[in-house]
Design a protein around this motif. Structure first.
Motif, PDB file in Angstrom:
ATOM      1  N   LYS A  34       0.982  -1.430  -0.080  1.00  6.52           N
ATOM      2  CA  LYS A  34       0.101  -0.057   0.033  1.00  6.52           C
ATOM      3  C   LYS A  34       0.986   1.193   0.185  1.00  6.52           C
ATOM      4  CE  LYS A  34      -3.877  -2.082   2.197  1.00  6.52           C
ATOM      5  NZ  LYS A  34      -4.463  -2.431   3.541  1.00  6.52           N
ATOM      6  N   GLU A  35       2.119   1.216   0.786  1.00  6.38           N
ATOM      7  CA  GLU A  35       2.934   2.280   0.780  1.00  6.38           C
ATOM      8  C   GLU A  35       3.892   2.493  -0.391  1.00  6.38           C
ATOM      9  OE1 GLU A  35       2.608   5.099   2.881  1.00  6.38           O
ATOM     10  OE2 GLU A  35       0.727   3.748   3.291  1.00  6.38           O
ATOM     11  N   ALA A  36       4.033   1.254  -1.056  1.00  6.96           N
ATOM     12  CA  ALA A  36       5.104   1.405  -2.131  1.00  6.96           C
ATOM     13  C   ALA A  36       4.557   0.658  -3.380  1.00  6.96           C
ATOM     14  CB  ALA A  36       6.476   0.899  -1.699  1.00  6.96           C
ATOM     15  N   PRO A  37       3.443   0.864  -3.803  1.00  6.88           N
ATOM     16  CA  PRO A  37       2.742   0.158  -5.025  1.00  6.88           C
ATOM     17  C   PRO A  37       3.477  -0.154  -6.122  1.00  6.88           C
ATOM     18  CG  PRO A  37       1.712   2.288  -4.811  1.00  6.88           C
ATOM     19  CD  PRO A  37       2.662   1.961  -3.665  1.00  6.88           C
ATOM     20  N   GLU A  38       4.712   0.721  -6.363  1.00  6.79           N
ATOM     21  CA  GLU A  38       5.227   0.488  -7.559  1.00  6.79           C
ATOM     22  C   GLU A  38       6.591  -0.357  -7.212  1.00  6.79           C
ATOM     23  OE1 GLU A  38       4.775   2.007 -10.518  1.00  6.79           O
ATOM     24  OE2 GLU A  38       2.870   2.530  -9.603  1.00  6.79           O
ATOM     25  N   ALA A  39       6.853  -0.719  -5.952  1.00 10.79           N
ATOM     26  CA  ALA A  39       7.961  -1.572  -5.357  1.00 10.79           C
ATOM     27  C   ALA A  39       7.949  -2.903  -6.102  1.00 10.79           C
ATOM     28  CB  ALA A  39       7.975  -1.693  -4.109  1.00 10.79           C
ATOM     29  N   LYS A  40       8.992  -3.616  -6.424  1.00  8.99           N
ATOM     30  CA  LYS A  40       9.195  -4.639  -7.010  1.00  8.99           C
ATOM     31  C   LYS A  40       9.142  -5.890  -5.719  1.00  8.99           C
ATOM     32  CE  LYS A  40      11.638  -7.702 -10.146  1.00  8.99           C
ATOM     33  NZ  LYS A  40      12.979  -7.578 -11.101  1.00  8.99           N
ATOM     34  N   GLU A  41       8.605  -6.998  -5.736  1.00  7.49           N
ATOM     35  CA  GLU A  41       8.855  -7.834  -4.789  1.00  7.49           C
ATOM     36  C   GLU A  41      10.077  -8.998  -5.238  1.00  7.49           C
ATOM     37  OE1 GLU A  41       5.244 -10.022  -4.056  1.00  7.49           O
ATOM     38  OE2 GLU A  41       4.382  -8.340  -2.901  1.00  7.49           O
ATOM     39  N   ILE A  42      10.657  -9.038  -4.236  1.00  2.00           N
ATOM     40  CA  ILE A  42      12.028  -9.945  -4.662  1.00  2.00           C
ATOM     41  C   ILE A  42      12.081 -10.832  -3.443  1.00  2.00           C
ATOM     42  CG2 ILE A  42      13.082  -8.652  -6.527  1.00  2.00           C
ATOM     43  CD1 ILE A  42      15.091  -7.671  -4.658  1.00  2.00           C
ATOM     44  N   ILE A  43      13.238 -11.810  -3.569  1.00  2.54           N
ATOM     45  CA  ILE A  43      13.708 -12.550  -2.489  1.00  2.54           C
ATOM     46  C   ILE A  43      15.304 -12.137  -2.518  1.00  2.54           C
ATOM     47  CG2 ILE A  43      14.440 -14.869  -1.630  1.00  2.54           C
ATOM     48  CD1 ILE A  43      11.345 -14.240  -1.176  1.00  2.54           C
ATOM     49  N   SER A  44      15.617 -11.777  -1.319  1.00  2.29           N
ATOM     50  CA  SER A  44      17.061 -11.230  -1.306  1.00  2.29           C
ATOM     51  C   SER A  44      17.605 -11.627   0.188  1.00  2.29           C
ATOM     52  CB  SER A  44      17.169  -9.528  -1.308  1.00  2.29           C
ATOM     53  OG  SER A  44      18.410  -9.283  -1.376  1.00  2.29           O
ATOM     54  N   TYR A  45      18.633 -12.384   0.156  1.00  2.00           N
ATOM     55  CA  TYR A  45      19.341 -12.826   1.422  1.00  2.00           C
ATOM     56  C   TYR A  45      17.890 -13.841   2.190  1.00  2.00           C
ATOM     57  CZ  TYR A  45      22.560  -8.855   1.175  1.00  2.00           C
ATOM     58  OH  TYR A  45      23.673  -7.947   1.019  1.00  2.00           O
ATOM     59  N   ALA A  46      17.760 -14.448   1.149  1.00  5.30           N
ATOM     60  CA  ALA A  46      16.428 -15.371   1.548  1.00  5.30           C
ATOM     61  C   ALA A  46      15.200 -14.917   2.180  1.00  5.30           C
ATOM     62  CB  ALA A  46      17.038 -16.674   2.364  1.00  5.30           C
ATOM     63  N   MET A  47      15.129 -13.601   2.048  1.00  7.23           N
ATOM     64  CA  MET A  47      13.832 -12.952   2.736  1.00  7.23           C
ATOM     65  C   MET A  47      12.972 -12.404   1.935  1.00  7.23           C
ATOM     66  SD  MET A  47      15.532 -11.078   6.187  1.00  7.23           S
ATOM     67  CE  MET A  47      16.963 -10.456   5.197  1.00  7.23           C
ATOM     68  N   PRO A  48      11.759 -12.028   2.117  1.00 13.00           N
ATOM     69  CA  PRO A  48      11.073 -11.188   1.260  1.00 13.00           C
ATOM     70  C   PRO A  48      11.413  -9.669   1.123  1.00 13.00           C
ATOM     71  CG  PRO A  48       9.605 -12.832   2.907  1.00 13.00           C
ATOM     72  CD  PRO A  48      10.926 -12.823   3.041  1.00 13.00           C
ATOM     73  N   THR A  49      11.830  -9.046   0.184  1.00  9.64           N
ATOM     74  CA  THR A  49      11.977  -7.801   0.053  1.00  9.64           C
ATOM     75  C   THR A  49      11.427  -7.135  -1.006  1.00  9.64           C
ATOM     76  OG1 THR A  49      14.393  -9.172   0.358  1.00  9.64           O
ATOM     77  CG2 THR A  49      14.406  -6.844  -0.700  1.00  9.64           C
ATOM     78  N   PHE A  50      11.385  -5.817  -0.737  1.00 10.63           N
ATOM     79  CA  PHE A  50      10.758  -5.059  -1.701  1.00 10.63           C
ATOM     80  C   PHE A  50      11.758  -3.998  -2.137  1.00 10.63           C
ATOM     81  CE2 PHE A  50       6.945  -6.711   0.262  1.00 10.63           C
ATOM     82  CZ  PHE A  50       5.785  -6.153  -0.828  1.00 10.63           C
ATOM     83  N   ALA A  51      11.784  -3.480  -3.381  1.00  3.90           N
ATOM     84  CA  ALA A  51      12.798  -2.740  -4.096  1.00  3.90           C
ATOM     85  C   ALA A  51      12.004  -1.567  -4.889  1.00  3.90           C
ATOM     86  CB  ALA A  51      13.706  -3.673  -4.809  1.00  3.90           C
ATOM     87  N   LEU A  52      12.499  -0.507  -4.814  1.00  2.00           N
ATOM     88  CA  LEU A  52      12.000   0.706  -5.304  1.00  2.00           C
ATOM     89  C   LEU A  52      13.172   1.631  -5.543  1.00  2.00           C
ATOM     90  CD1 LEU A  52       9.813   2.052  -6.925  1.00  2.00           C
ATOM     91  CD2 LEU A  52       9.295   3.141  -4.982  1.00  2.00           C
TER      92      LEU A  52
END
Length: 140
Positions: A34-52
């Motif tokens: 909701k706060e970062a709708p443009e962010a991409k969901e990825i797995i980084s360091y084996a954790m759920p991660t949001f990148a923008l």
């Protein structure tokens, strides 16, 4: 967590936890979305991660807490709010035995989005202000 293999997606990550923890992880995920709708969901360091424009936040579930990783800047900006939790340079531990502070997560994500967008803006402006080297042409 049921599996020790690195998940390929946030959905796969969440599936590996008991139902009660899955609900918390999904709510954290939707709070971030909701706060970062443009962010991409990825797995980084084996954790759920949001990148923008770079990493925004990571989160992860453990036996007794949810780890939330807003990088050092997120923790510095919210020192007062996170002081009641166990935290490190870039991590915060939200105990599973207490209500998860979704409003705080929302504020931190909002801060990180603004921070990443500002960094990108500055980089873009810097590139525009740097002039290419002048080449000297020989006249015949």
């Amino acid at each position: 967590m049921k599996s020790t293999k690195i998940p390929k997606s946030i959905d796969e990550y969440i599936e590996n936890f008991p139902k009660d923890v899955q609900i918390i992880l999904q709510k954290i995920r939707s709070t971030i979305q909701k706060e970062a709708p443009e962010a991409k969901e990825i797995i980084s360091y084996a954790m759920p991660t949001f990148a923008l424009n770079g990493i925004l936040v990571h989160f992860a579930a453990y036996a007794k807490h949810i780890g939330f990783y807003a990088l050092p800047s997120g923790n510095i900006a919210f020192q007062k709010e996170i002081s009641k939790y166990k935290f490190g340079k870039g991590s915060i531990q939200f105990p599973l035995s207490e209500p998860i502070p979704y409003v705080l997560i929302k504020k931190i994500v909002k801060f990180r989005v603004a921070e990443n967008l500002e960094k990108t803006k500055k980089k873009t402006q810097k590139k525009k202000t740097t002039h290419p080297k002048k080449t000297i042409s020989k006249k015949s």
